[in-house]
Design a protein around this motif. Sequence first.
Motif, mmCIF file in Angstrom:
data_model
loop_
_atom_site.group_PDB
_atom_site.id
_atom_site.type_symbol
_atom_site.label_atom_id
_atom_site.label_comp_id
_atom_site.label_asym_id
_atom_site.label_seq_id
_atom_site.Cartn_x
_atom_site.Cartn_y
_atom_site.Cartn_z
ATOM 1 N N PHE A 1 0.862 -1.181 0.000
ATOM 2 C CA PHE A 1 0.000 0.000 0.000
ATOM 3 C C PHE A 1 0.902 1.236 0.000
ATOM 4 C CE2 PHE A 1 -2.694 -3.339 1.563
ATOM 5 C CZ PHE A 1 -3.953 -3.045 1.031
ATOM 6 N N VAL A 2 0.821 2.005 -1.084
ATOM 7 C CA VAL A 2 1.728 3.129 -1.303
ATOM 8 C C VAL A 2 0.968 4.449 -1.210
ATOM 9 C CG1 VAL A 2 3.280 4.246 -2.954
ATOM 10 C CG2 VAL A 2 3.225 1.744 -2.779
ATOM 11 N N GLY A 3 1.400 5.309 -0.284
ATOM 12 C CA GLY A 3 0.782 6.615 -0.132
ATOM 13 C C GLY A 3 1.408 7.633 -1.060
ATOM 14 N N ILE A 4 0.562 8.403 -1.775
ATOM 15 C CA ILE A 4 1.059 9.431 -2.695
ATOM 16 C C ILE A 4 0.442 10.776 -2.318
ATOM 17 C CG2 ILE A 4 1.211 10.198 -5.082
ATOM 18 C CD1 ILE A 4 1.011 7.302 -5.959
ATOM 19 N N ASN A 5 1.286 11.709 -1.885
ATOM 20 C CA ASN A 5 0.821 13.057 -1.564
ATOM 21 C C ASN A 5 0.754 13.876 -2.850
ATOM 22 O OD1 ASN A 5 1.926 16.076 -0.852
ATOM 23 N ND2 ASN A 5 0.411 15.355 0.602
ATOM 24 N N ILE A 6 -0.350 14.596 -3.045
ATOM 25 C CA ILE A 6 -0.565 15.295 -4.319
ATOM 26 C C ILE A 6 -0.335 16.811 -4.225
ATOM 27 C CG2 ILE A 6 -2.242 13.561 -5.056
ATOM 28 C CD1 ILE A 6 -4.426 15.696 -4.417
ATOM 29 N N ASP A 7 0.049 17.322 -3.061
ATOM 30 C CA ASP A 7 0.149 18.771 -2.868
ATOM 31 C C ASP A 7 1.304 19.381 -3.660
ATOM 32 O OD1 ASP A 7 -2.011 19.098 -0.995
ATOM 33 O OD2 ASP A 7 -0.762 18.048 0.452
ATOM 34 N N GLU A 8 1.119 20.645 -4.016
ATOM 35 C CA GLU A 8 2.147 21.370 -4.762
ATOM 36 C C GLU A 8 3.164 22.037 -3.852
ATOM 37 O OE1 GLU A 8 0.573 23.070 -8.880
ATOM 38 O OE2 GLU A 8 -0.650 23.766 -7.218
ATOM 39 N N ASN A 9 2.801 22.222 -2.570
ATOM 40 C CA ASN A 9 3.714 22.964 -1.685
ATOM 41 C C ASN A 9 4.979 22.181 -1.387
ATOM 42 O OD1 ASN A 9 2.175 21.182 -0.274
ATOM 43 N ND2 ASN A 9 1.517 22.596 1.289
ATOM 44 N N SER A 10 5.842 22.732 -0.570
ATOM 45 C CA SER A 10 7.202 22.234 -0.411
ATOM 46 C C SER A 10 7.268 20.808 0.107
ATOM 47 C CB SER A 10 7.972 23.134 0.559
ATOM 48 O OG SER A 10 7.519 22.934 1.888
ATOM 49 N N LYS A 11 8.334 20.144 -0.291
ATOM 50 C CA LYS A 11 8.562 18.784 0.192
ATOM 51 C C LYS A 11 8.723 18.757 1.706
ATOM 52 C CE LYS A 11 11.899 18.146 -2.835
ATOM 53 N NZ LYS A 11 13.015 17.541 -3.591
ATOM 54 N N GLN A 12 9.239 19.858 2.266
ATOM 55 C CA GLN A 12 9.439 19.884 3.713
ATOM 56 C C GLN A 12 8.099 19.848 4.461
ATOM 57 O OE1 GLN A 12 12.525 19.540 5.112
ATOM 58 N NE2 GLN A 12 11.239 19.104 6.898
ATOM 59 N N SER A 13 7.102 20.534 3.940
ATOM 60 C CA SER A 13 5.771 20.498 4.562
ATOM 61 C C SER A 13 5.211 19.083 4.534
ATOM 62 C CB SER A 13 4.817 21.454 3.838
ATOM 63 O OG SER A 13 5.247 22.784 3.944
ATOM 64 N N TRP A 14 5.405 18.417 3.404
ATOM 65 C CA TRP A 14 4.962 17.023 3.291
ATOM 66 C C TRP A 14 5.692 16.149 4.306
ATOM 67 C CZ3 TRP A 14 8.536 13.537 0.561
ATOM 68 C CH2 TRP A 14 8.103 12.212 0.566
ATOM 69 N N LYS A 15 7.014 16.307 4.398
ATOM 70 C CA LYS A 15 7.794 15.500 5.345
ATOM 71 C C LYS A 15 7.365 15.769 6.784
ATOM 72 C CE LYS A 15 12.000 15.079 2.525
ATOM 73 N NZ LYS A 15 13.450 15.376 2.446
#
Length: 472
Positions: free
Chosen positions: A394-408
Amino acid sequence: MKQYLLLSLIGVILFTGCDNSKKDQKGTFVGGQIMNPYNPYFILSKDNKTIDTLFLDQNNQFGKKFENLESGIYSFKHPPENQIMYLEPGDSVLVWLNTMQFDESLNFSGPGAAKSSFLLEMFLNNERNNNLMLSYYKINPSDFAGITDSIKNTRKNKLKDLNAKKKFSKSFITLANNSIDYDFYHLRERYTFLVKKYYNELAQQIPDDFHDYRKDLNFNATQLKEYYGYLNFIEDYLRTRSIERCLEKFDTNSDCFELHSVANINYRINLADSLIEKDEIKNIFINRLAIQGLVFSSNAEKIDSIVGILEKIEFKGKNLPDLKQMANIQKNLLPGNNIGDLELVNFKDEIVPLKDVSKKPIVTYHWSMEAPEHFKWQHSIISNLRKKYPELEFVGINIDENSKQSWKNTVEIYAMDKDREYKLNSPGINMNLLMNYLNKLIFLDTNGNIFNGEAQLNTPNFERQILEFLND
């Protein structure tokens, strides 16, 4: 803390002259404080256009006097959350909230704040009523009519009492009364749809005057286009009318409740096109319905049919290019297509093709920081599925355009599995379109070929689809 906010901002309010004794002033002050902020700003907008972005100071406070704001409903956002408020020249409204419980903690204070507080109270009551609908729609129509009449009368009396104390403007009284009415109509439309779908015996008991309000509807109330209750009503009205028309032509055993069929989408789009004259309202619903039709299309013919509907009514909304891009996205997600080369970014900032993420068959799920309640609910279910089906990845994919740091940061704060979380690396795609796929999962074989692109976590047959995938 709220008292501290009032004391610390009162000097700004006095300086700008926005006090209750000078309501004839044109200026409008908006300020406040956000506890546990997600980010350092507060965005004020109207008609989907940003008016200003106010940045928080070291105390998480913000404030500004605006000179030319017109009376009406405004939206404000502290991403990913948002709400509405009502502003008039001379108002001085302070907003206090805690992101841990955004809507429940939200508090308005200051001259003119009672209008926003009233709309907020209605919003919270509507949320509770939406939950109660799960039991409400099982009662007979006469009893339900009594409940909705009581809700409407209580709100009207509340508004009358508040007006006696606050002396609201005529424009707000008109808007507030209309919003109460459309919340009432919304409850009636939802009930009608649910009993026709699940309790036909009750549907036959709906009295002739149950929908008398329909003859007085206004589908072009631009002053209400920022009010969620009005938009919810129109959406439910279009849905209910499509069902009623279908049942009149066929019978209860037909596919009338297939809301994402081309026939149903076609009827609702044409109904919206005929009922709604104001483009700023009409385009909202044509856009929504087209997206629904595209996302749930199971073959290229259906996708082309939805685009054909838009062309037939000569839809010229600004979102038309996006809808055509979405049609292409949906075609690429149909079974048999290969998306193994889709580029993802892992937690080490490495670009990895989707097919190389795992040697197991893959199930992708998609999430956005703009929908925190959704991704928390989603990851809780995924965690259990990983234990139950270890033979799948099961692979999670974040679709947001904002910074990779926010995602992390989000991955770490919510203790997600870093090795199974990725960020989409497709700058050519409008990420807002992908928000429509948050409920969908994609089943892929080890080569990246799509087996199923229609699975949804919140459907009864989801695990049956997993078993079919494993046994293929």
